[in-house]
Design a protein around this motif. Sequence first.
Motif, mmCIF file in Angstrom:
data_model
loop_
_atom_site.group_PDB
_atom_site.id
_atom_site.type_symbol
_atom_site.label_atom_id
_atom_site.label_comp_id
_atom_site.label_asym_id
_atom_site.label_seq_id
_atom_site.Cartn_x
_atom_site.Cartn_y
_atom_site.Cartn_z
ATOM 1 N N LYS A 20 0.762 -1.243 -0.012
ATOM 2 C CA LYS A 20 0.026 -0.004 -0.128
ATOM 3 C C LYS A 20 0.846 1.378 -0.006
ATOM 4 C CE LYS A 20 -4.127 1.453 2.477
ATOM 5 N NZ LYS A 20 -4.990 1.215 3.641
ATOM 6 N N THR A 21 1.869 1.216 0.744
ATOM 7 C CA THR A 21 2.676 2.444 0.866
ATOM 8 C C THR A 21 3.660 2.583 -0.314
ATOM 9 O OG1 THR A 21 4.422 1.229 1.925
ATOM 10 C CG2 THR A 21 2.956 2.356 3.440
ATOM 11 N N LEU A 22 4.066 1.514 -1.146
ATOM 12 C CA LEU A 22 4.613 1.531 -2.371
ATOM 13 C C LEU A 22 3.910 2.114 -3.237
ATOM 14 C CD1 LEU A 22 6.577 -1.729 -1.974
ATOM 15 C CD2 LEU A 22 7.630 0.545 -2.156
ATOM 16 N N ARG A 23 2.491 1.705 -3.295
ATOM 17 C CA ARG A 23 1.514 2.156 -4.384
ATOM 18 C C ARG A 23 1.251 3.661 -4.187
ATOM 19 N NH1 ARG A 23 -1.186 -2.988 -3.775
ATOM 20 N NH2 ARG A 23 -2.510 -2.074 -2.423
ATOM 21 N N GLN A 24 1.156 3.994 -3.095
ATOM 22 C CA GLN A 24 1.223 5.653 -2.597
ATOM 23 C C GLN A 24 2.318 6.384 -2.743
ATOM 24 O OE1 GLN A 24 -0.263 5.285 1.267
ATOM 25 N NE2 GLN A 24 -2.469 4.764 0.621
ATOM 26 N N SER B 143 8.757 -11.047 -4.821
ATOM 27 C CA SER B 143 9.129 -10.662 -6.068
ATOM 28 C C SER B 143 7.863 -9.478 -6.323
ATOM 29 C CB SER B 143 8.926 -11.669 -7.143
ATOM 30 O OG SER B 143 7.671 -12.361 -6.875
ATOM 31 N N GLU B 144 6.804 -9.614 -5.957
ATOM 32 C CA GLU B 144 5.835 -8.579 -6.072
ATOM 33 C C GLU B 144 6.291 -7.186 -5.216
ATOM 34 O OE1 GLU B 144 1.014 -7.937 -5.318
ATOM 35 O OE2 GLU B 144 2.151 -9.583 -4.178
ATOM 36 N N ILE B 145 6.813 -7.332 -4.034
ATOM 37 C CA ILE B 145 7.282 -6.321 -3.419
ATOM 38 C C ILE B 145 8.394 -5.731 -3.975
ATOM 39 C CG2 ILE B 145 8.544 -5.569 -1.294
ATOM 40 C CD1 ILE B 145 6.579 -7.680 0.033
ATOM 41 N N GLU B 146 9.452 -6.396 -4.639
ATOM 42 C CA GLU B 146 10.692 -5.815 -5.473
ATOM 43 C C GLU B 146 10.130 -5.172 -6.466
ATOM 44 O OE1 GLU B 146 12.709 -9.356 -5.866
ATOM 45 O OE2 GLU B 146 13.940 -9.468 -3.844
ATOM 46 N N TYR B 147 9.047 -5.617 -7.175
ATOM 47 C CA TYR B 147 8.759 -5.208 -8.331
ATOM 48 C C TYR B 147 8.114 -3.792 -8.081
ATOM 49 C CZ TYR B 147 5.947 -4.358 -12.676
ATOM 50 O OH TYR B 147 5.443 -3.744 -14.021
ATOM 51 N N MET C 66 10.746 -1.231 -7.478
ATOM 52 C CA MET C 66 11.366 -0.833 -8.491
ATOM 53 C C MET C 66 10.795 0.170 -9.177
ATOM 54 S SD MET C 66 11.693 -1.576 -12.317
ATOM 55 C CE MET C 66 10.576 -2.868 -12.181
ATOM 56 N N LEU C 67 9.341 0.052 -9.259
ATOM 57 C CA LEU C 67 8.528 1.081 -9.831
ATOM 58 C C LEU C 67 8.379 2.515 -9.178
ATOM 59 C CD1 LEU C 67 5.474 -0.996 -11.113
ATOM 60 C CD2 LEU C 67 7.229 -0.155 -12.540
ATOM 61 N N ALA C 68 8.554 2.127 -7.724
ATOM 62 C CA ALA C 68 8.528 3.451 -7.053
ATOM 63 C C ALA C 68 9.897 4.079 -6.473
ATOM 64 C CB ALA C 68 7.751 2.891 -5.614
ATOM 65 N N HIS C 69 10.881 3.817 -7.027
ATOM 66 C CA HIS C 69 12.089 4.047 -7.068
ATOM 67 C C HIS C 69 12.537 3.914 -5.419
ATOM 68 C CE1 HIS C 69 12.611 5.414 -11.274
ATOM 69 N NE2 HIS C 69 11.245 5.656 -10.892
ATOM 70 N N CYS C 70 12.232 2.836 -4.848
ATOM 71 C CA CYS C 70 12.611 2.590 -3.346
ATOM 72 C C CYS C 70 13.621 1.540 -3.330
ATOM 73 C CB CYS C 70 11.194 2.334 -2.858
ATOM 74 S SG CYS C 70 11.261 2.034 -1.106
ATOM 75 N N GLY C 71 14.248 1.789 -2.272
ATOM 76 C CA GLY C 71 15.494 0.650 -1.926
ATOM 77 C C GLY C 71 14.711 -0.532 -1.226
ATOM 78 N N VAL C 72 15.578 -1.612 -1.331
ATOM 79 C CA VAL C 72 15.023 -2.792 -0.834
ATOM 80 C C VAL C 72 16.162 -3.194 -0.213
ATOM 81 C CG1 VAL C 72 14.087 -5.246 -1.186
ATOM 82 C CG2 VAL C 72 13.284 -3.165 -2.532
ATOM 83 N N CYS D 18 8.053 -8.523 6.084
ATOM 84 C CA CYS D 18 8.577 -7.299 5.603
ATOM 85 C C CYS D 18 7.975 -5.985 6.213
ATOM 86 C CB CYS D 18 8.448 -7.125 4.278
ATOM 87 S SG CYS D 18 6.469 -7.150 3.804
ATOM 88 N N LEU D 19 8.570 -5.016 6.086
ATOM 89 C CA LEU D 19 8.169 -3.807 6.824
ATOM 90 C C LEU D 19 8.743 -2.613 5.809
ATOM 91 C CD1 LEU D 19 10.507 -1.961 8.743
ATOM 92 C CD2 LEU D 19 11.006 -3.993 9.334
ATOM 93 N N SER D 20 8.011 -1.486 6.132
ATOM 94 C CA SER D 20 8.187 -0.414 5.028
ATOM 95 C C SER D 20 8.676 0.834 5.945
ATOM 96 C CB SER D 20 7.011 0.074 4.092
ATOM 97 O OG SER D 20 7.108 1.053 3.418
ATOM 98 N N ILE D 21 9.955 1.370 5.855
ATOM 99 C CA ILE D 21 9.859 2.759 6.432
ATOM 100 C C ILE D 21 9.576 3.774 5.646
ATOM 101 C CG2 ILE D 21 11.898 4.244 7.431
ATOM 102 C CD1 ILE D 21 13.267 1.344 7.618
ATOM 103 N N THR D 22 8.498 4.716 6.242
ATOM 104 C CA THR D 22 8.163 5.815 5.654
ATOM 105 C C THR D 22 8.633 7.086 5.868
ATOM 106 O OG1 THR D 22 6.259 5.984 7.201
ATOM 107 C CG2 THR D 22 5.657 4.743 5.049
ATOM 108 N N HIS D 23 9.138 7.188 7.204
ATOM 109 C CA HIS D 23 9.922 8.372 7.737
ATOM 110 C C HIS D 23 11.062 7.792 8.456
ATOM 111 C CE1 HIS D 23 11.173 12.150 9.553
ATOM 112 N NE2 HIS D 23 10.869 12.922 8.229
ATOM 113 N N PRO D 24 12.403 7.866 8.261
ATOM 114 C CA PRO D 24 13.345 7.442 9.026
ATOM 115 C C PRO D 24 13.494 8.073 10.725
ATOM 116 C CG PRO D 24 14.555 8.762 7.549
ATOM 117 C CD PRO D 24 12.910 8.872 7.335
ATOM 118 N N GLY D 25 12.954 9.283 10.758
ATOM 119 C CA GLY D 25 13.146 9.833 11.944
ATOM 120 C C GLY D 25 14.650 10.259 12.327
#
Length: 114
Positions: A35-39, A57-61, A64-70, A92-99
């Motif tokens: 969800k965060t990757l799509r947004q 593979s879905e998350i990696e794809y 890649m589209l969102a220009h986000c590091g994995v 898995c987890l997604s960091i939206t702001h590193p603080g």
Amino acid sequence: MMSKKQKKTMESINSRLALVMKSGKYVLGSKQTLKTLRQGKAWLVIIANNCPALKRSEIEYYSMLAHCGVHHYSGNNIELGTACGKYFRVSCLSITHPGDSDIIRELPGGEKQD
């Protein structure tokens, strides 16, 4: 057995992850990560080594589209949950702001293009 260098980098990642949990913003779980990757809100995605192949593979794809590091976490989902300070498994987890943490700059592929 892990080598000394692997153990040191894992401790380094765990300490940075603990700082993100304390001062930053994050979401846990594969559905919320997607969800965060799509947004376009994700800065860095961390995936446990025993995450199912299709989900990985879905998350990696999407990353890649969102220009986000994995970052592929070297431990399993139980160890990743413990590193996050939780008493449950985290695949898995997604960091939206590193603080206050410098986890975005230190991990490979963690640069965000704005």
